[in-house]
Motif scaffolding. Structure first.
Motif, PDB file in Angstrom:
ATOM      1  N   ASP A 190     -20.807  26.652 -12.957  1.00  0.00           N
ATOM      2  CA  ASP A 190     -21.878  26.874 -11.975  1.00  0.00           C
ATOM      3  C   ASP A 190     -22.481  25.549 -11.534  1.00  0.00           C
ATOM      4  O   ASP A 190     -22.754  25.335 -10.354  1.00  0.00           O
ATOM      5  CB  ASP A 190     -22.975  27.774 -12.575  1.00  0.00           C
ATOM      6  CG  ASP A 190     -22.561  29.237 -12.556  1.00  0.00           C
ATOM      7  OD1 ASP A 190     -21.791  29.616 -11.650  1.00  0.00           O
ATOM      8  OD2 ASP A 190     -22.989  29.981 -13.451  1.00  0.00           O
ATOM      9  N   ILE A 191     -22.695  24.655 -12.498  1.00  0.00           N
ATOM     10  CA  ILE A 191     -23.264  23.348 -12.143  1.00  0.00           C
ATOM     11  C   ILE A 191     -22.282  22.586 -11.256  1.00  0.00           C
ATOM     12  O   ILE A 191     -22.676  21.966 -10.259  1.00  0.00           O
ATOM     13  CB  ILE A 191     -23.627  22.531 -13.404  1.00  0.00           C
ATOM     14  CG1 ILE A 191     -24.844  23.179 -14.082  1.00  0.00           C
ATOM     15  CG2 ILE A 191     -23.921  21.074 -13.054  1.00  0.00           C
ATOM     16  CD1 ILE A 191     -25.472  22.378 -15.152  1.00  0.00           C
ATOM     17  N   LEU A 242     -32.963  18.647  -5.471  1.00  0.00           N
ATOM     18  CA  LEU A 242     -32.136  19.556  -6.260  1.00  0.00           C
ATOM     19  C   LEU A 242     -30.879  18.849  -6.765  1.00  0.00           C
ATOM     20  O   LEU A 242     -30.441  19.064  -7.898  1.00  0.00           O
ATOM     21  CB  LEU A 242     -31.772  20.794  -5.438  1.00  0.00           C
ATOM     22  CG  LEU A 242     -32.966  21.698  -5.113  1.00  0.00           C
ATOM     23  CD1 LEU A 242     -32.573  22.804  -4.140  1.00  0.00           C
ATOM     24  CD2 LEU A 242     -33.542  22.313  -6.389  1.00  0.00           C
ATOM     25  N   LEU A 286     -29.749  18.469 -10.596  1.00  0.00           N
ATOM     26  CA  LEU A 286     -28.441  18.948 -11.072  1.00  0.00           C
ATOM     27  C   LEU A 286     -27.679  17.830 -11.782  1.00  0.00           C
ATOM     28  O   LEU A 286     -27.007  18.045 -12.791  1.00  0.00           O
ATOM     29  CB  LEU A 286     -27.610  19.466  -9.895  1.00  0.00           C
ATOM     30  CG  LEU A 286     -28.066  20.801  -9.307  1.00  0.00           C
ATOM     31  CD1 LEU A 286     -27.376  21.063  -7.969  1.00  0.00           C
ATOM     32  CD2 LEU A 286     -27.784  21.946 -10.281  1.00  0.00           C
ATOM     33  N   GLU A 287     -27.822  16.631 -11.230  1.00  0.00           N
ATOM     34  CA  GLU A 287     -27.182  15.455 -11.835  1.00  0.00           C
ATOM     35  C   GLU A 287     -27.697  15.283 -13.279  1.00  0.00           C
ATOM     36  O   GLU A 287     -26.937  15.003 -14.210  1.00  0.00           O
ATOM     37  CB  GLU A 287     -27.568  14.225 -10.990  1.00  0.00           C
ATOM     38  CG  GLU A 287     -27.094  12.900 -11.508  1.00  0.00           C
ATOM     39  CD  GLU A 287     -25.668  12.595 -11.107  1.00  0.00           C
ATOM     40  OE1 GLU A 287     -25.225  13.094 -10.070  1.00  0.00           O
ATOM     41  OE2 GLU A 287     -25.012  11.864 -11.854  1.00  0.00           O
ATOM     42  N   ALA A 347     -18.969  14.632  -9.795  1.00  0.00           N
ATOM     43  CA  ALA A 347     -18.381  13.396 -10.315  1.00  0.00           C
ATOM     44  C   ALA A 347     -17.999  13.579 -11.779  1.00  0.00           C
ATOM     45  O   ALA A 347     -18.710  14.255 -12.528  1.00  0.00           O
ATOM     46  CB  ALA A 347     -19.370  12.267 -10.177  1.00  0.00           C
ATOM     47  N   ALA A 377     -20.101  23.828  -9.196  1.00  0.00           N
ATOM     48  CA  ALA A 377     -20.112  24.425  -7.851  1.00  0.00           C
ATOM     49  C   ALA A 377     -21.377  24.022  -7.098  1.00  0.00           C
ATOM     50  O   ALA A 377     -21.336  23.692  -5.910  1.00  0.00           O
ATOM     51  CB  ALA A 377     -20.028  25.948  -7.971  1.00  0.00           C
ATOM     52  N   LEU A 378     -22.504  24.013  -7.806  1.00  0.00           N
ATOM     53  CA  LEU A 378     -23.766  23.654  -7.150  1.00  0.00           C
ATOM     54  C   LEU A 378     -23.787  22.186  -6.744  1.00  0.00           C
ATOM     55  O   LEU A 378     -24.314  21.828  -5.692  1.00  0.00           O
ATOM     56  CB  LEU A 378     -24.951  23.954  -8.091  1.00  0.00           C
ATOM     57  CG  LEU A 378     -25.255  25.439  -8.299  1.00  0.00           C
ATOM     58  CD1 LEU A 378     -26.210  25.644  -9.469  1.00  0.00           C
ATOM     59  CD2 LEU A 378     -25.860  26.040  -7.028  1.00  0.00           C
ATOM     60  N   ARG A 379     -23.202  21.335  -7.576  1.00  0.00           N
ATOM     61  CA  ARG A 379     -23.180  19.906  -7.232  1.00  0.00           C
ATOM     62  C   ARG A 379     -22.328  19.663  -5.995  1.00  0.00           C
ATOM     63  O   ARG A 379     -22.652  18.818  -5.168  1.00  0.00           O
ATOM     64  CB  ARG A 379     -22.668  19.081  -8.419  1.00  0.00           C
ATOM     65  CG  ARG A 379     -23.677  19.048  -9.567  1.00  0.00           C
ATOM     66  CD  ARG A 379     -23.130  18.293 -10.738  1.00  0.00           C
ATOM     67  NE  ARG A 379     -23.257  16.864 -10.559  1.00  0.00           N
ATOM     68  CZ  ARG A 379     -22.537  15.977 -11.247  1.00  0.00           C
ATOM     69  NH1 ARG A 379     -21.647  16.389 -12.116  1.00  0.00           N
ATOM     70  NH2 ARG A 379     -22.703  14.700 -11.049  1.00  0.00           N
ATOM     71  N   GLU A 380     -21.270  20.420  -5.855  1.00  0.00           N
ATOM     72  CA  GLU A 380     -20.460  20.306  -4.636  1.00  0.00           C
ATOM     73  C   GLU A 380     -21.292  20.731  -3.426  1.00  0.00           C
ATOM     74  O   GLU A 380     -21.274  20.085  -2.388  1.00  0.00           O
ATOM     75  CB  GLU A 380     -19.216  21.217  -4.731  1.00  0.00           C
ATOM     76  CG  GLU A 380     -18.116  20.687  -5.632  1.00  0.00           C
ATOM     77  CD  GLU A 380     -17.461  19.408  -5.098  1.00  0.00           C
ATOM     78  OE1 GLU A 380     -17.608  19.105  -3.904  1.00  0.00           O
ATOM     79  OE2 GLU A 380     -16.811  18.713  -5.913  1.00  0.00           O
ATOM     80  N   LEU A 381     -22.051  21.814  -3.624  1.00  0.00           N
ATOM     81  CA  LEU A 381     -22.847  22.378  -2.533  1.00  0.00           C
ATOM     82  C   LEU A 381     -23.962  21.429  -2.097  1.00  0.00           C
ATOM     83  O   LEU A 381     -24.285  21.315  -0.927  1.00  0.00           O
ATOM     84  CB  LEU A 381     -23.456  23.692  -3.036  1.00  0.00           C
ATOM     85  CG  LEU A 381     -23.899  24.713  -2.027  1.00  0.00           C
ATOM     86  CD1 LEU A 381     -22.734  25.161  -1.177  1.00  0.00           C
ATOM     87  CD2 LEU A 381     -24.490  25.914  -2.757  1.00  0.00           C
ATOM     88  N   PHE A 382     -24.558  20.747  -3.067  1.00  0.00           N
ATOM     89  CA  PHE A 382     -25.689  19.874  -2.754  1.00  0.00           C
ATOM     90  C   PHE A 382     -25.270  18.423  -2.574  1.00  0.00           C
ATOM     91  O   PHE A 382     -26.030  17.512  -2.862  1.00  0.00           O
ATOM     92  CB  PHE A 382     -26.807  20.034  -3.786  1.00  0.00           C
ATOM     93  CG  PHE A 382     -27.482  21.354  -3.651  1.00  0.00           C
ATOM     94  CD1 PHE A 382     -28.487  21.544  -2.727  1.00  0.00           C
ATOM     95  CD2 PHE A 382     -27.062  22.427  -4.398  1.00  0.00           C
ATOM     96  CE1 PHE A 382     -29.071  22.778  -2.555  1.00  0.00           C
ATOM     97  CE2 PHE A 382     -27.645  23.670  -4.241  1.00  0.00           C
ATOM     98  CZ  PHE A 382     -28.660  23.846  -3.318  1.00  0.00           C
ATOM     99  N   THR A 383     -24.057  18.261  -2.151  1.00  0.00           N
ATOM    100  CA  THR A 383     -23.501  16.989  -1.670  1.00  0.00           C
ATOM    101  C   THR A 383     -23.333  15.874  -2.697  1.00  0.00           C
ATOM    102  O   THR A 383     -22.883  14.804  -2.352  1.00  0.00           O
ATOM    103  CB  THR A 383     -24.301  16.391  -0.481  1.00  0.00           C
ATOM    104  OG1 THR A 383     -25.547  15.926  -0.966  1.00  0.00           O
ATOM    105  CG2 THR A 383     -24.468  17.387   0.632  1.00  0.00           C
ATOM    106  N   THR A 384     -23.712  16.084  -3.946  1.00  0.00           N
ATOM    107  CA  THR A 384     -23.514  14.980  -4.886  1.00  0.00           C
ATOM    108  C   THR A 384     -22.037  14.905  -5.280  1.00  0.00           C
ATOM    109  O   THR A 384     -21.566  13.883  -5.722  1.00  0.00           O
ATOM    110  CB  THR A 384     -24.317  15.163  -6.188  1.00  0.00           C
ATOM    111  OG1 THR A 384     -23.877  16.345  -6.824  1.00  0.00           O
ATOM    112  CG2 THR A 384     -25.783  15.229  -5.920  1.00  0.00           C
ATOM    113  N   GLY A 385     -21.340  16.027  -5.100  1.00  0.00           N
ATOM    114  CA  GLY A 385     -19.960  16.053  -5.583  1.00  0.00           C
ATOM    115  C   GLY A 385     -19.982  16.191  -7.090  1.00  0.00           C
ATOM    116  O   GLY A 385     -20.951  15.797  -7.739  1.00  0.00           O
TER     117      GLY A 385
END
Lengths: 312, 314
Positions: free
Chosen positions: B117-118, B99, B103-104, B130, B120-128
């Motif tokens: 939303d993207i 995921l 998202l990346e 960037a 927030a989701l990137r923060e949630l799925f650990t990619t941060g």
């Protein structure tokens, strides 16, 4: 033969392990409790089946802990239990329908490639938390990740498991050498897969397409790298990219003119890697002229020379 | 997403998901579960069976009690027996990675620039989340916006298009989908000029105008082929020898077979409609891709490189 399907057996095994006392269950307890292990013809087949099931559970994020109460205890007397916390979701996790819609799109981008099933099941797990309403306003967008580099799969696994890897890497000048490093993150920047990895004590960026050998796991692990350190390295790359400026002119009303914005024949571009930018410009042939940097113009000249020689 | 058939492990994962949802939200129909989890009803029934069959033989305990009568009426209804299982485990590393990378990829699309939303989701799925590289693509963003609006309102577009041979044409297109593949966006739509579903690379659309007319019935009933590559009556086979760094050329064209490793290079064949459009795709790799056959293609590539070189020398 086992009287349960693999899904039934795995489900029963999970329920039995969850209900196990703190000391866990012995292998014999498990074999006696789970119907799917009954009637397996030989001990060897039973052991293999159990090993497969442990592996399947781990692949789904369910860690089976082996508990030994005596250092001299043999493997037969080891006990098994599920790792605490695997089934505990963060309380604050709550997604909106719009966010679920975006996650579905992110999953769909895998388009039946290697991570498609994992993305799908991940979304399923999120929905099982009661977040079932999905905003599908974006359903007419079809993003498709091109991730056919053979290196992506082993790199992702190594990142997940914090395992060191080794591979051969070739720079644009043709020099090649073995790199042994701790892979931290895969990113897509300007359409290119970039591996962020720690080599010795420094975090560096590697273009996945320049990995020219198989990616091998060295068998060694590595200590987690602080998020702040990774964030700083990512920010450095972005700063570097934003500081790299190429100036070009395009032939008026040419394809290059339209490709680069269709507003002016003079174009300024930021780039992460000069060799990659040269590739993009070469495609437009004589429609593009590089004003600066001189190294980019030189690189293009040399590339054209190579093409002429190799097609003589 | 199309409904998937599942292997044993995925079927087990689905059973865990069903337990979570039913215990959290109460009974659901088989059809609802099939819709929610995007699997066939058969897969749902198999997963429900796995839940119903689960028992501890040593303790003589049933883990979940399934309501068979409700199932006969199409409802999945059960209650916990001796089991403490309340749903699936947290996302596995692999699920999170899948995921996160997806998202990346979305984050790199201009239409999602600044999407909260993207982020927030990137923060949630650990990619941060960037920061992104700034790109001068205002024209592209405007095109994407116009196409998305046309897709939402199901209205036609008029576009002036330049193909890769430089030929220009004007046509009305009923938009059906917007694809983002690799580095390029494609408008997939029913073209009134050719009476076919075609792909149009956005950077080759010179002018784009939204029309008031609704998309045609033919367009509504047309399927969008999975591949963006167009079909051509006259196809040429071109044999290539490619360094690993340029392997993507085999993913950007239809191929005959999987390319094979020969020494440290890949050798394979691509299919191309017009040989004249080939040179630019070869020259971009600056010698990392070599045309082996046919000789005509090899000569076209050489001529393109010489012409470009001469233009640059002045």
């Amino acid at each position: 033969m086992a009287s349960q399907s693999p899904a039934e057996r795995l489900f029963t095994l999970t329920c039995c392990l969850l209900a196990a006392p703190v000391v866990g269950l012995s292998k014999q307890d498990i074999f006696a409790s789970v119907m799917g292990y009954q009637g397996v013809e030989s001990t060897d087949a039973l052991e293999k089946l159990f090993d497969r099931d442990k592996k399947a559970l781990r692949s789904l994020g369910v860690q089976l802990e082996v508990v030994s109460f005596d250092a001299f205890e043999d493997a037969e007397n080891q006990r098994y239990r599920l790792a605490k916390g695997d089934f505990t979701w963060p309380k604050e996790l709550q997604l909106t329908p719009a966010q679920l819609g975006i996650l579905e799109l992110a999953g769909r981008a895998w388009n039946n490639q290697q991570f498609a099933q994992s993305a799908r099941s991940g979304i399923g797990r999120l929905k099982s938390r009661g977040m079932v309403e999905v905003d599908r306003q974006l359903s007419f967008i079809a993003p498709r990740i091109l991730a056919r580099h053979a290196a992506i799969e082993p790199l992702t696994t190594a990142i997940e498991n914090q395992e060191m890897v080794i591979f051969e890497y070739r720079k644009p000048d043709g020099s090649r050498r073995l790199r042994e490093l701790a892979p931290l993150k895969l990113r897509l920047i300007q359409g290119e897969w970039v591996l962020l990895a720690k080599e010795a004590s420094e975090i560096k960026n590697f273009l996945v397409r320049r990995i020219i050998s198989k990616v091998k796991n060295t068998g060694a692990g590595f200590a987690a790298v602080a998020k702040e350190e990774i964030d700083a390295a990512e920010a450095d790359l972005i700063d570097f990219t934003n500081s790299q400026v190429a100036r070009l002119t395009t032939a008026a009303d040419s394809e290059a003119f339209w490709h680069f914005g269709g507003e002016s024949t003079e174009v300024e571009l930021n780039y992460m890697d000069e060799a990659l930018l040269a590739e993009d410009l070469l495609e437009f042939g004589s429609e593009v002229t590089v004003i600066s940097p001189a190294s980019l113009a030189k690189r293009i000249e040399q590339a054209l020379e190579q093409v002429v020689i190799s097609h003589a | 997403m199309p409904k998937q058939e599942l292997d044993g492990v995925a079927q087990f994962d689905l059973a865990l998901q069903i337990v979570g949802l039913i215990l959290a939200e109460g009974d659901k129909t088989v059809a609802e579960l099939s819709e929610i989890f995007e699997v066939s009803e058969k897969a749902i029934l198999r997963a429900v069976n796995a839940i119903a069959q689960s028992e501890d033989l040593t303790r003589c305990e049933t883990h979940f009690y399934l309501n068979d009568d409700a199932l006969a009426d199409g409802y999945v209804s059960f209650s916990s027996g001796s089991s403490t299982l309340a749903g699936p485990p947290k996302l596995s590393n692999r699920q999170s990675s899948a995921l996160a990378i997806g998202l990346e990829y979305l984050a790199a699309m201009p239409q999602f620039a600044g999407n909260t939303d993207i982020a927030a989701l990137r923060e949630l799925f650990t990619t941060g989340d960037a920061p992104a590289v700034k790109l001068p693509e205002s024209r592209l963003v405007r095109q994407i916006q116009a196409i998305q609006e046309a897709l939402e309102t199901e209205t036609a577009l008029e576009c002036e298009y330049q193909n890769q041979l430089g030929e220009r044409s004007s046509r009305v297109v009923d938009p059906l989908r917007l694809d983002f593949l690799g580095r390029h966006h494609y408008l997939r739509g029913y073209c009134h000029l050719t009476a076919q579903v075609r792909s149009f690379r956005l950077d080759r659309i010179l002018k784009l105008e939204r029309l008031q007319q609704p998309i045609s019935e033919v367009a509504r009933n047309s399927a969008v082929p999975e591949e963006v590559f167009g079909q051509s009556d006259q196809e040429h086979l071109v044999q290539l020898e490619v360094q690993p760094e340029a392997a993507e050329i085999f993913w950007n064209f239809p191929t005959v077979n999987e390319p094979k490793l020969s020494g440290d290079k890949l050798v394979g064949e691509i299919r191309i409609g017009q040989l004249e459009s080939l040179p630019r795709h070869i020259v971009r790799y600056g010698g990392m891709v070599k045309v082996l056959a046919p000789a005509e293609a090899k000569e076209l590539v050489r001529a393109f490189a010489i012409k470009t070189r001469e233009a640059k020398v002045g």
